[in-house]
Structures are given as C-alpha cells and as structure tokens.
Design a protein around this motif. Sequence first.
Motif: not given
Length: 260
Positions: A72-94
């Motif tokens: 329920g947010v704009e995509a840009m709001a996510l980048y404050r917490y996950v700098p990139s999609k690559e960082d997000l995928l690494d976080a999912v693995v963790e």
Amino acid sequence: MSALWSVPVTANGGVSVSEDYPDADRAAVDEKPAPSQRVPLTRDRIVSAALEFIDANGLPGLTMRRLGEQLGVEAMALYRYVPSKEDLLDAVVEHLVAGVRADEVVLDAPQDGWQDFLQRLAHGIRRMALAHPKAFPLVASRPAEAPWLRPPLRSLDVVETFLSGLIDEDFTDEAALEAYRAYTSFLLGHLLLEVAVHGADVGPLDVLDDQTGAPGLAEYPTVARLRGPLSEDHSAVEFEEALEALLDRMAVTRNEHIDG
C-alpha cells in the motif's frame, strides 16, 4: 444536487459524516485507518512481504513496484529500508536461513551423536525449502557471506556450527571438510529437484558474480582455520563419489529383490 449525495465539510476542511451521507460512503470513511493506526514500514515487514509475494507469485514477478502495491505504498518508499532489489533478495535469503536456525528440531551442537545432529539439520533445511519452494532457489544462487561457502549451508554461523560439531565428535579436519562437501551436494541437488516439483523456477538461477571480499572471521575460528581447504574445488570427485554411492545403493536394492 440531491441532498442524499451531499458531502458536508467541517470547518477545518475535513469530511463530516451526516445522516444524509450514503451508507456505502459512510463505510468507506469509517474503514479508512487513521495515520496513527497504519502499520509503519520496516525492513522486516518489507522482507516478509517480499517472501509472501514470491510464495504466491514466484520470483520472476517480483518488482519493487508490485511489492509497494502489496504494502500500500509507492515503490520509492521501500528504498529507505532496502537500497535495491539485490539487497532485498539477499535479505530474503537471510530470513530463510534464520528460520532454519530457529527451527526447534535443529541443534547448535551434537547431543545424541553426529548422525542425529546432521539428520536434524537436513530436515530443518528441507522444511524451509518446502515451506517456501519458490524462494528456495535464491538460497542456491545468491552470493554467500564468503564466495567459498556452499549452499544451502551458506552462512558463517551455520558452517561454523556444522564443522565444529563434527570435529567435537572426533572427525578430523579433513573428514569434516569431506562431510561438508558431500552433505551440501546431496542437500542442494535433492532439494532443488524437489522444489521444482512444487513450482519453483530453478533455471536459470539468479547468480551474481562471486564476491572478492571476505568478511571478518574473528567470531568463526573453525571456518577461519579451514578457509583455504573450503575454497578448493572438488566438484568432479564429489560427483563421481556420489554416483558410485548411488550405484552401490541400487546394487543392494537389486540384490535384496533377487534374494527375496
């Protein structure tokens, strides 16, 4: 305009719900959460939502825009917490690996022998893989904490626990390393095939270039001591040994059926 559809406005410009306001519009106003009631974004919430999206839709469909829509947010709001999609995928693995460590069956050290220790760990990893089959290929393909660690035992914590646990059970360093290689080969090959049956996209895997840097190993003395041998490539030998072991088991089964 009919009074039925009038929208009274308060002195401060807000919408006032009056008796003339339609029931459907009243419900929409009543159900909209106040800002103080909205669940705030956090890195953990974003990672959990990404895993839920992958579970439901598969990895190829995950984009920051779609994840933002889910939250329920704009995509840009996510980048404050996950700098990139690559960082997000690494976080999912963790997150997935942390779930194995938190599994109540998995042990931090052998208690009833090394066989029980390894069986518990294997079943914990398999439970994780089957709970999130569409996300499990990330465990195989994302860069590990060090390029010489092997999935699915891809974190320093897990590898330290594995090696030190076996060495405490009278394995030599060489025997523990051979066990680590054979164990990871078996688990990865078996589980990738198994999650593929459950709809996982296992090829081509999302592999990035190997990391050239190495993390600090002060807290992982066994891994530090065995880092050199851990980086050696024994893939060809392991394949032949695994194949020979498979054929030996098939011979036993064949003989049992003939004798029976």
